[in-house]
Scaffold this motif. Structure first.
Motif, short mmCIF file in Angstrom:
data_model
loop_
_atom_site.label_atom_id
_atom_site.label_comp_id
_atom_site.label_asym_id
_atom_site.label_seq_id
_atom_site.Cartn_x
_atom_site.Cartn_y
_atom_site.Cartn_z
N ALA A 61 0.45 -1.42 -0.16
CA ALA A 61 0.60 0.19 0.17
C ALA A 61 1.19 1.13 -0.24
CB ALA A 61 -0.91 -0.34 1.18
N ALA A 62 2.14 1.11 1.19
CA ALA A 62 2.82 2.20 1.02
C ALA A 62 3.25 2.92 -0.41
CB ALA A 62 3.19 2.59 2.15
N GLY A 63 3.96 1.57 -1.35
CA GLY A 63 4.58 1.77 -2.05
C GLY A 63 3.85 1.87 -3.12
N PHE A 64 2.20 1.48 -3.41
CA PHE A 64 1.72 1.60 -4.46
C PHE A 64 1.20 3.46 -4.45
CE2 PHE A 64 -3.53 3.07 -4.90
CZ PHE A 64 -3.45 2.22 -7.10
N PHE B 10 0.52 6.65 -7.12
CA PHE B 10 -0.47 6.87 -7.32
C PHE B 10 -0.09 8.50 -7.66
CE2 PHE B 10 -3.75 9.12 -5.30
CZ PHE B 10 -4.97 9.17 -5.76
N ILE B 11 0.24 8.89 -6.52
CA ILE B 11 0.61 10.79 -6.59
C ILE B 11 2.00 10.55 -6.41
CG2 ILE B 11 -0.77 10.78 -4.73
CD1 ILE B 11 1.45 11.00 -2.71
N GLN B 12 3.49 9.70 -7.54
CA GLN B 12 4.32 10.05 -7.58
C GLN B 12 5.37 10.54 -7.02
OE1 GLN B 12 3.16 10.35 -12.25
NE2 GLN B 12 1.59 8.44 -11.46
N LEU B 13 5.40 10.50 -5.76
CA LEU B 13 6.37 11.34 -5.05
C LEU B 13 8.11 11.44 -5.22
CD1 LEU B 13 5.58 13.57 -2.88
CD2 LEU B 13 5.76 11.81 -1.76
N PRO B 14 8.53 12.54 -5.09
CA PRO B 14 9.46 12.60 -5.17
C PRO B 14 10.41 12.02 -3.95
CG PRO B 14 8.98 14.69 -5.88
CD PRO B 14 7.73 13.70 -5.87
N ASP B 15 11.42 11.88 -3.98
CA ASP B 15 12.33 11.83 -2.81
C ASP B 15 12.78 13.01 -1.63
OD1 ASP B 15 12.49 9.06 -3.00
OD2 ASP B 15 14.19 8.80 -3.54
N PHE C 53 -4.55 1.80 6.16
CA PHE C 53 -6.24 1.72 6.12
C PHE C 53 -6.39 0.90 4.70
CE2 PHE C 53 -8.56 3.58 9.54
CZ PHE C 53 -9.83 2.58 9.36
N PRO C 54 -5.56 1.17 4.14
CA PRO C 54 -5.33 0.12 2.43
C PRO C 54 -4.70 -0.60 3.08
CG PRO C 54 -5.01 2.59 2.07
CD PRO C 54 -4.99 2.17 3.40
N THR C 55 -3.37 -1.14 4.06
CA THR C 55 -2.65 -2.51 4.18
C THR C 55 -3.70 -3.66 4.58
OG1 THR C 55 -1.01 -1.27 4.51
CG2 THR C 55 -0.67 -3.13 5.62
N ILE C 56 -4.88 -2.64 5.63
CA ILE C 56 -5.93 -3.67 7.03
C ILE C 56 -6.57 -4.12 5.25
CG2 ILE C 56 -6.93 -3.97 8.18
CD1 ILE C 56 -5.82 -1.49 9.27
N VAL C 57 -7.66 -3.49 4.42
CA VAL C 57 -8.32 -3.70 4.03
C VAL C 57 -7.93 -5.03 2.98
CG1 VAL C 57 -9.52 -3.47 1.44
CG2 VAL C 57 -9.25 -1.80 3.33
#
Length: 524
Positions: free
Chosen positions: A129-132, A137-142, A310-314
């Motif tokens: 979920a975190a990687g997604f 999804f939001i394509q965050l730079p480091d 929450f996505p991890t839990i889902v």
């Protein structure tokens, strides 16, 4: 004295419409993702004591101030504060500017939530979920950057959120806001109750509830815990930055201010408790599944809680897709009703000053805001920017605005007028205790919040972001609000604003009518 207005000021159809809208404004993203984590970190069950004290000594009294100001002076913040003291119009536009800035990123989080409601149906995030969230999804730079690469899977749902919000806004107070809340608030209640009931039956739910409610009484000796309680009440009830002033200005003359205030305040807190129960039952399930204690879990508040935890839990629970859909649909609806209230402040202020209709205001405001929100927050670096702007808008902007508002009210001896006004429109009366809370307790708490907030962000760079980044988006946002407020204040009123007598008029009180105001009547 509405005879020379081109069109009569809009109104709620009755108390119920106002109450639902006010609850819709108060119940937002913060209730679901901020409160449970704040409570857990600040003494668990013991936190409920300072939280309730903060609600009674600061939340409800300031809510009454906002209601009385809007209802008495019949306007959005710029008109209200100008009618109290000419130069104070600037404070009104500062509150409008805060709302405008918050709108820009609040809409983005709603777009994320709406996307995730759809993603839930087939758990699109898979095992990571975190990687997604930050990657795909939001394509965050480091590192925080100033790039302008728009992320289209955020920008498209964001534009959809804007279309929905602006259609509702353009329909006006009764046909738009009131009808929307009439659908959204019961819907939110049903979605969220279903979610909480489901979460209570998860394995490990009891461990979660124990973690949430077990009182750590020693925390009550920590001033930081009390500060957290006051801050939570403040941001959660949406007081002191123009929303409740605006909403109450659309109330009919015969309205019950204190009764509705209590209903709104306690509905908001009940929802927060419910959110805590739902979130912590679910965290208990996650902790048990991973074989760790709740204290060892990451991301129990804020964006991480909603979009990673929450996505991890889902993904790991039986019936997960439905649960995920309920959670993100609740988040979307709670966010949308709050977004509408923020938009109405800006739209109403434009209508007040420039005499435009609800539709004209919605279109002009909407196009500008939608473009800015896409440019700033749908870029790949949007989450970093959002984090910084939110911190400064709340802890410098809102708290600062609340302090200035109280200084204005105390220096113009408005508390007496407001006391009379509340008592003329209420189921129970307020008096010396209320004045003491608003005039002494709340200012002390606010100044303390402001100083500790500013020292906090100066002492160490917020979230470890580079100093130039915090300065640009944090202090930059605040400076921008002040400058924008000053510019709009300087513009000419297209509608008569100064020729105004509050109801009920008190002995010796009248608004200084200026010759300018008189000449402008011919424009209509």
């Amino acid at each position: 004295m509405t005879h020379h207005h081109g069109h009569k000021r809009e109104q709620w159809s009755g108390q119920a419409g106002f109450i639902l809208a006010a609850i819709g404004s108060a119940v937002g993203l913060g209730n679901i993702w901020r409160f449970p984590g704040v409570a857990y970190e600040n003494g668990g069950g013991a936190f409920l004591l300072p939280y309730l004290i903060a609600l009674i000594t600061a939340g409800i009294p300031i809510l009454f101030v906002d209601y009385a100001l809007g209802h008495r002076y019949k306007g959005t913040p710029p008109a209200v504060f100008r009618r109290i003291r000419r130069k104070a119009e600037l404070l009104g536009w500062f509150q409008v500017a805060i709302c405008f800035v918050i709108i820009l990123y609040y809409s983005v989080i709603i777009a994320w939530a709406a996307s995730y409601a759809v993603f839930s149906l087939n758990t699109a995030w898979g095992d990571d979920a975190a990687g997604f969230f930050v990657g795909e999804f939001i394509q965050l730079p480091d590192n925080p950057t100033l790039n302008i690469d728009i992320v289209w899977n955020v920008a498209l749902p964001l534009i959809a959120v804007w279309v929905v919000a602006l259609v509702i806004l353009a329909l006006g107070v009764q046909r738009g806001l009131e009808k929307a809340n009439l659908v959204f608030i019961p819907l939110l209640g049903i979605l969220f109750l279903a979610l909480v009931i489901r979460s209570l039956f998860l394995d490990g739910a009891i461990d979660g509830l124990n973690a949430f409610f077990t009182p750590n009484w020693s925390a009550l000796a920590d001033p930081g815990v009390w500060l957290a309680a006051y801050a939570q009440i403040f941001f959660s009830l949406s007081i002191a930055f123009g929303i409740m002033i605006t909403y109450s200005s659309y109330l009919k003359r015969r309205s019950n201010l204190t009764g509705t205030g209590l209903v709104v305040a306690f509905s908001n807190s009940s929802f927060e408790l419910l959110a805590g129960i739902g979130v912590f039952s679910t965290l208990g399930f996650m902790a048990q599944a991973q074989g760790v204690t709740i204290a060892e879990l990451d991301g129990i508040t804020g964006v991480l809680l909603s979009f990673v935890t929450f996505p991890t839990i889902v993904a790991s629970m039986p019936g997960g897709p439905l649960f995920g859909f309920l959670f993100f649909a609740s988040l979307t609806v709670a966010g949308l009703t709050s977004l509408l209230s923020l938009l109405q402040v800006v739209s109403g202020a434009l209508q007040d000053k420039f005499g435009v209709t609800a539709r004209q205001a919605a279109i002009r405001l909407g196009l500008v805001a939608a473009v800015l929100s896409v440019l700033f927050f749908a870029r790949s670096d949007g989450l970093h920017t959002l984090d910084v702007v939110d911190k400064w808008a709340n802890e410098v902007g809102i708290v600062g605005s609340a302090i200035i508002m109280l200084v204005l009210l105390l220096s113009t001896r408005q508390l007496t007028n407001l006391t009379h006004h509340i008592n003329a429109h209420s189921s129970f009366t307020v008096g010396a205790i209320w004045r003491a809370l608003v005039g002494v307790v709340v200012p002390i708490v606010l100044v303390w919040m402001f100083i500790s907030g500013v020292i906090g962000v100066i002492r160490e760079p917020y979230e470890g972001y580079p100093i130039w980044y915090n300065t640009l988006f944090g202090w930059g946002a605040v400076i921008l609000m002040v400058v924008a407020a000053a510019i709009v204040t300087a513009l000419r009123w297209r509608k008569p604003v100064d020729d105004f007598t509050p109801e009920p008029a008190l002995p010796g009180e009248r608004i200084e009518a200026t010759p300018v105001g008189r000449h402008q009547q011919g424009d209509h």
